[in-house]
Design a protein around this motif. Structure first.
Motif, PDB file in Angstrom:
ATOM      1  N   GLU A 260       1.094  -0.753   0.339  1.00 47.68           N
ATOM      2  CA  GLU A 260       0.197  -0.074   0.250  1.00 47.68           C
ATOM      3  C   GLU A 260       0.591   1.563  -0.415  1.00 47.68           C
ATOM      4  O   GLU A 260       0.765   2.217  -0.612  1.00 47.68           O
ATOM      5  CB  GLU A 260      -0.700   0.380   0.774  1.00 47.68           C
ATOM      6  N   HIS A 261       2.048   1.367   0.925  1.00 47.75           N
ATOM      7  CA  HIS A 261       2.605   2.602   0.742  1.00 47.75           C
ATOM      8  C   HIS A 261       3.119   2.747  -0.270  1.00 47.75           C
ATOM      9  O   HIS A 261       3.972   4.045  -0.878  1.00 47.75           O
ATOM     10  CB  HIS A 261       4.001   1.953   2.035  1.00 47.75           C
ATOM     11  N   TRP A 262       4.097   1.078  -1.093  1.00 49.60           N
ATOM     12  CA  TRP A 262       4.254   1.579  -2.434  1.00 49.60           C
ATOM     13  C   TRP A 262       3.699   2.263  -3.047  1.00 49.60           C
ATOM     14  O   TRP A 262       3.904   3.260  -4.421  1.00 49.60           O
ATOM     15  CB  TRP A 262       5.301  -0.076  -2.421  1.00 49.60           C
ATOM     16  N   GLN A 263       2.529   1.387  -3.597  1.00 56.39           N
ATOM     17  CA  GLN A 263       1.611   2.557  -3.954  1.00 56.39           C
ATOM     18  C   GLN A 263       1.011   3.808  -3.594  1.00 56.39           C
ATOM     19  O   GLN A 263       1.170   4.270  -5.157  1.00 56.39           O
ATOM     20  CB  GLN A 263       0.021   1.726  -4.438  1.00 56.39           C
ATOM     21  N   LYS A 265       3.033   5.979  -2.207  1.00 55.05           N
ATOM     22  CA  LYS A 265       4.212   6.708  -2.973  1.00 55.05           C
ATOM     23  C   LYS A 265       4.502   7.285  -3.663  1.00 55.05           C
ATOM     24  O   LYS A 265       5.281   8.367  -4.653  1.00 55.05           O
ATOM     25  CB  LYS A 265       5.090   5.883  -2.495  1.00 55.05           C
ATOM     26  N   SER A 266       4.044   6.005  -4.678  1.00 58.01           N
ATOM     27  CA  SER A 266       3.675   6.509  -6.958  1.00 58.01           C
ATOM     28  C   SER A 266       3.390   7.669  -6.841  1.00 58.01           C
ATOM     29  O   SER A 266       3.245   8.420  -7.583  1.00 58.01           O
ATOM     30  CB  SER A 266       4.119   4.514  -7.329  1.00 58.01           C
ATOM     31  N   ASP A 267       2.309   7.464  -6.820  1.00 52.52           N
ATOM     32  CA  ASP A 267       0.907   8.293  -6.637  1.00 52.52           C
ATOM     33  C   ASP A 267       1.419   9.794  -6.257  1.00 52.52           C
ATOM     34  O   ASP A 267       0.966  11.276  -6.294  1.00 52.52           O
ATOM     35  CB  ASP A 267      -0.620   8.244  -5.407  1.00 52.52           C
ATOM     36  N   GLN A 268       1.904   9.456  -5.032  1.00 48.30           N
ATOM     37  CA  GLN A 268       2.264  11.628  -4.381  1.00 48.30           C
ATOM     38  C   GLN A 268       3.551  11.777  -4.894  1.00 48.30           C
ATOM     39  O   GLN A 268       4.047  13.359  -5.142  1.00 48.30           O
ATOM     40  CB  GLN A 268       3.262  10.963  -3.152  1.00 48.30           C
ATOM     41  N   ILE A 318      -1.444  17.438  -1.502  1.00 46.80           N
ATOM     42  CA  ILE A 318       0.081  17.058  -1.659  1.00 46.80           C
ATOM     43  C   ILE A 318       0.090  16.772   0.045  1.00 46.80           C
ATOM     44  O   ILE A 318       0.941  15.540   0.765  1.00 46.80           O
ATOM     45  CB  ILE A 318       0.905  17.951  -2.180  1.00 46.80           C
ATOM     46  N   GLU A 319       0.347  17.674   0.734  1.00 49.70           N
ATOM     47  CA  GLU A 319      -0.171  17.860   2.023  1.00 49.70           C
ATOM     48  C   GLU A 319      -0.673  16.292   2.457  1.00 49.70           C
ATOM     49  O   GLU A 319      -0.585  15.779   4.032  1.00 49.70           O
ATOM     50  CB  GLU A 319      -0.081  18.487   2.782  1.00 49.70           C
ATOM     51  N   ALA A 320      -1.651  15.801   2.712  1.00 46.26           N
ATOM     52  CA  ALA A 320      -2.571  15.079   2.393  1.00 46.26           C
ATOM     53  C   ALA A 320      -1.890  13.599   2.406  1.00 46.26           C
ATOM     54  O   ALA A 320      -2.020  12.699   3.301  1.00 46.26           O
ATOM     55  CB  ALA A 320      -3.670  15.534   2.138  1.00 46.26           C
ATOM     56  N   GLY A 321      -1.371  13.389   1.388  1.00 44.86           N
ATOM     57  CA  GLY A 321      -0.737  12.299   0.602  1.00 44.86           C
ATOM     58  C   GLY A 321       0.723  12.176   1.780  1.00 44.86           C
ATOM     59  O   GLY A 321       0.742  11.275   2.127  1.00 44.86           O
ATOM     60  N   ARG A 322       1.158  12.984   1.748  1.00 48.14           N
ATOM     61  CA  ARG A 322       2.071  13.187   2.597  1.00 48.14           C
ATOM     62  C   ARG A 322       2.063  12.715   4.544  1.00 48.14           C
ATOM     63  O   ARG A 322       2.411  12.308   4.874  1.00 48.14           O
ATOM     64  CB  ARG A 322       2.994  14.311   2.884  1.00 48.14           C
ATOM     65  N   LYS A 323       1.146  13.271   5.142  1.00 48.04           N
ATOM     66  CA  LYS A 323       0.053  13.038   6.834  1.00 48.04           C
ATOM     67  C   LYS A 323       0.433  11.311   6.164  1.00 48.04           C
ATOM     68  O   LYS A 323       0.413  10.416   6.748  1.00 48.04           O
ATOM     69  CB  LYS A 323      -0.189  14.035   6.711  1.00 48.04           C
ATOM     70  N   SER A 324      -0.775  10.958   5.345  1.00 53.75           N
ATOM     71  CA  SER A 324      -1.210   9.592   4.693  1.00 53.75           C
ATOM     72  C   SER A 324       0.298   8.848   4.730  1.00 53.75           C
ATOM     73  O   SER A 324       0.130   7.449   5.282  1.00 53.75           O
ATOM     74  CB  SER A 324      -2.375   9.761   3.616  1.00 53.75           C
ATOM     75  N   LEU A 326       2.792   9.076   6.030  1.00 53.47           N
ATOM     76  CA  LEU A 326       3.895   9.182   7.507  1.00 53.47           C
ATOM     77  C   LEU A 326       2.952   8.226   8.593  1.00 53.47           C
ATOM     78  O   LEU A 326       3.954   7.305   9.103  1.00 53.47           O
ATOM     79  CB  LEU A 326       4.107  10.463   8.197  1.00 53.47           C
ATOM     80  N   ASP A 327       1.897   7.611   7.994  1.00 54.10           N
ATOM     81  CA  ASP A 327       1.022   7.057   9.298  1.00 54.10           C
ATOM     82  C   ASP A 327       1.299   6.278   9.148  1.00 54.10           C
ATOM     83  O   ASP A 327       0.880   4.737   9.524  1.00 54.10           O
ATOM     84  CB  ASP A 327      -0.809   8.297   9.208  1.00 54.10           C
ATOM     85  N   LEU A 328       1.220   5.336   7.631  1.00 50.65           N
ATOM     86  CA  LEU A 328       1.431   4.795   7.136  1.00 50.65           C
ATOM     87  C   LEU A 328       2.836   3.665   7.280  1.00 50.65           C
ATOM     88  O   LEU A 328       2.931   2.850   8.204  1.00 50.65           O
ATOM     89  CB  LEU A 328       0.949   4.462   5.452  1.00 50.65           C
ATOM     90  N   GLU A 329       3.770   4.735   8.081  1.00 49.84           N
ATOM     91  CA  GLU A 329       4.766   4.221   8.557  1.00 49.84           C
ATOM     92  C   GLU A 329       5.115   3.699   9.378  1.00 49.84           C
ATOM     93  O   GLU A 329       5.881   2.705  10.448  1.00 49.84           O
ATOM     94  CB  GLU A 329       5.848   4.946   7.508  1.00 49.84           C
ATOM     95  N   ASP A 330       4.049   4.658  10.383  1.00 52.77           N
ATOM     96  CA  ASP A 330       4.189   4.672  11.913  1.00 52.77           C
ATOM     97  C   ASP A 330       3.840   3.196  11.919  1.00 52.77           C
ATOM     98  O   ASP A 330       3.978   2.850  12.699  1.00 52.77           O
ATOM     99  CB  ASP A 330       3.571   5.482  12.398  1.00 52.77           C
ATOM    100  N   GLN A 331       2.400   2.696  10.705  1.00 47.10           N
ATOM    101  CA  GLN A 331       1.282   1.795  11.496  1.00 47.10           C
ATOM    102  C   GLN A 331       2.179   0.265  11.134  1.00 47.10           C
ATOM    103  O   GLN A 331       2.076  -0.909  11.575  1.00 47.10           O
ATOM    104  CB  GLN A 331       0.237   1.555  10.447  1.00 47.10           C
ATOM    105  N   MET A 332       3.350   0.323  10.134  1.00 48.22           N
ATOM    106  CA  MET A 332       4.173  -0.840   9.830  1.00 48.22           C
ATOM    107  C   MET A 332       4.933  -1.038  11.008  1.00 48.22           C
ATOM    108  O   MET A 332       5.478  -2.241  11.105  1.00 48.22           O
ATOM    109  CB  MET A 332       4.309  -0.434   8.496  1.00 48.22           C
ATOM    110  N   ARG A 333       5.527   0.256  11.323  1.00 46.64           N
ATOM    111  CA  ARG A 333       6.707  -0.025  12.362  1.00 46.64           C
ATOM    112  C   ARG A 333       6.268  -0.704  13.101  1.00 46.64           C
ATOM    113  O   ARG A 333       6.525  -1.853  13.742  1.00 46.64           O
ATOM    114  CB  ARG A 333       7.052   1.371  13.233  1.00 46.64           C
ATOM    115  N   GLN A 334       4.802  -0.367  13.826  1.00 42.51           N
ATOM    116  CA  GLN A 334       3.954  -1.224  14.865  1.00 42.51           C
ATOM    117  C   GLN A 334       3.398  -2.591  14.353  1.00 42.51           C
ATOM    118  O   GLN A 334       3.427  -3.278  15.583  1.00 42.51           O
ATOM    119  CB  GLN A 334       2.916  -0.418  15.208  1.00 42.51           C
ATOM    120  N   ALA A 335       3.686  -2.520  13.296  1.00 45.19           N
ATOM    121  CA  ALA A 335       3.211  -4.267  13.137  1.00 45.19           C
ATOM    122  C   ALA A 335       4.450  -5.221  13.269  1.00 45.19           C
ATOM    123  O   ALA A 335       4.281  -6.243  13.763  1.00 45.19           O
ATOM    124  CB  ALA A 335       2.560  -4.140  11.602  1.00 45.19           C
ATOM    125  N   GLY A 336       5.451  -4.281  12.763  1.00 47.84           N
ATOM    126  CA  GLY A 336       6.426  -5.572  12.994  1.00 47.84           C
ATOM    127  C   GLY A 336       7.247  -5.250  14.555  1.00 47.84           C
ATOM    128  O   GLY A 336       6.985  -7.210  15.153  1.00 47.84           O
TER     129      GLY A 336
END
Length: 461
Positions: A260-263, A265-268, A318-324, A326-336
């Protein structure tokens, strides 16, 4: 002919459903780009040229691969230790357990990565064929340097198995593995030949595709032989065990989040590219008006309502995409990090280990299962050479975290050391987790460390 020998069983096919995704994520940006539309869909009405350009600049945030690497390294942050009951010659063999230069510690660490990634792997304890060498006794084999060795079997190579419950224990009665054998081809070349190895208690056989046949299912017996062991010397290693010989990836949710982050980030990247290129808009200039864009140029128009200006993106998306992201990166860290969280109520890792299975964090249970698997493989090794007992090993398990915040903080620190997370981001994340006082400022910390921020002079004594 053996038309079914290459066919994957239903259970194996089900386990391999997520395998292409996991291999692509572990392979990094290059592998994800090679997967193309599998994980980066082409937009409706998007031209192939535009899609290829978008795919060609996409980069992967390595959350999945880095998490697997960090977690797999924890049980092996201290050396794997052999107990005194491991026979002396097997201890010596552990310095090169696979006859390819890997010692037991390195071999086991690779198994842990495979268990955390695809979710299932295994150890095959094999013995070289000695037919035609005149080695009739174990003493002769030992003198010739012939001895058991271990093979790391990945989920990719598993085709199928059969098992039976004997004396309350699940035992393999058949195991099929896909192998690639390298053979000489001419005076200097070499070729890779695919073959299927079929193991049964006390026997083995290999099958190869019929040369020249156009039928992919045409396989015939190539070689066969007997073994002195009356069992199949294979030990499964699980990431998250579901049943005998069936395991699932313990970090599969993280893998999907990484896609999801890969996709996203491509949109961003795409919207940033569009936003950085303003569009020239002209109104009522007339078809005869010549437009020259430049600092020393001017455009004249006869129509009093004529207008010309640059249209730029407002930036909210752009700002909404950036925050999204960052939120996804935090969720991935927690999942690990969840794999490191110990049983609620336990304060220390020692207490967790004392509570045994019920109190261990997920990674501790994986390390414990791996320890048991190595013990079983050592026993097979001993049986190959007539030893009564193969002994035991100890894998480091004195780790874990009391809370998710503590566990994710540990992962963040490892990422910072590896250079994939900046010092400032680490500071902010630790502060957000309550491990650094909220009134502290990053700029002030840099001054205390003697590393000033740009534009500020260092503090001198």
């Amino acid at each position: 002919m053996a038309k079914e020998v290459r066919k994957e069983s239903a259970a194996v096919a089900a386990m391999k459903t997520s395998l292409p995704l996991i291999r692509a994520l572990l392979g990094g940006t290059g592998a994800m780009r090679a997967a193309g539309k599998d994980y980066l869909p082409q937009w409706p009405n998007e031209e192939k040229k535009s899609y290829d350009a978008r795919l060609g600049v996409a980069t992967l945030f390595p959350a999945y691969s880095r998490t697997v690497e960090v977690l797999a390294g924890k049980p092996f942050s201290k050396p794997l230790t052999l107990s005194d009951d491991v026979p002396t010659r097997i201890q010596e063999w552990c310095e090169d357990i696979d006859l390819q230069g890997r010692n037991l510690h390195s071999f086991a660490a690779n198994l842990c990565e495979e268990a955390l990634g695809p979710g299932l792997c295994g150890i095959l304890v094999d013995f070289p064929t000695t037919e035609g060498q005149g080695l009739r006794t174990q003493a002769a084999e030992q003198a010739a340097g012939v001895r058991p060795y271990w093979i790391e079997v990945k989920l990719d190579n598993l085709l199928g198995w059969r098992s039976k419950r004997i004396n309350g224990v699940d035992m393999l009665t058949q195991l099929r593995l896909l192998e690639v054998v390298t053979e000489d081809d001419g005076e200097f070349g070499e070729k890779h030949v695919e073959q299927v190895r079929v193991l049964t208690p006390g026997a083995w056989a290999t099958y190869r595709k019929v040369e020249g046949s156009t039928d992919k299912d045409d396989w015939s017996l190539f070689d066969q032989g007997a073994t002195t062991l009356k069992v199949i010397p294979f030990v499964p290693v699980y990431g998250k065990r579901k049943a005998f010989m069936i395991g699932v990836p313990p970090l599969l949710d993280l893998a999907h989040m990484n896609v999801e982050h890969w996709q996203s980030k491509s949109d961003q990247q795409t919207i940033l590219h569009v936003a950085r290129v303003p569009i020239l808009f002209a109104k009522l200039l007339g078809s005869e008006t010549e437009i020259t864009v430049g600092a020393n140029s001017a455009v004249k128009a006869e129509d009093r309502d004529a207008d010309m200006k640059f249209v730029e993106h407002g930036g909210q998306a752009i700002e909404a995409g950036r925050k999204s992201l960052l939120d996804l990166e935090d969720q991935m860290r927690q999942a690990g990090a969840e794999l490191l969280v110990i049983k609620p109520g336990n304060i220390t890792e020692s207490q967790t280990l004392a509570d045994n299975e019920q109190g261990a964090c997920a990674l501790q249970r994986i390390a414990g299962d791996l320890e048991d698997a190595i013990d079983a493989a050592l026993q097979f090794t001993a049986e190959w050479v007539g030893e009564a007992d193969g002994g035991h090993v100890t894998v480091f398990k004195d780790f874990g975290a009391a809370t998710l915040a503590e566990a994710s903080a540990d992962l963040l620190q490892k990422m910072n050391v590896a250079g994939t997370l900046s010092d400032e981001t680490l500071f902010e994340e630790m502060q957000r987790r309550g491990m650094i006082r909220p009134d502290l400022k990053w700029e002030d910390e840099q001054i205390r460390l003697g590393t000033p921020t740009p534009g500020r002079a260092p503090v001198t004594a």
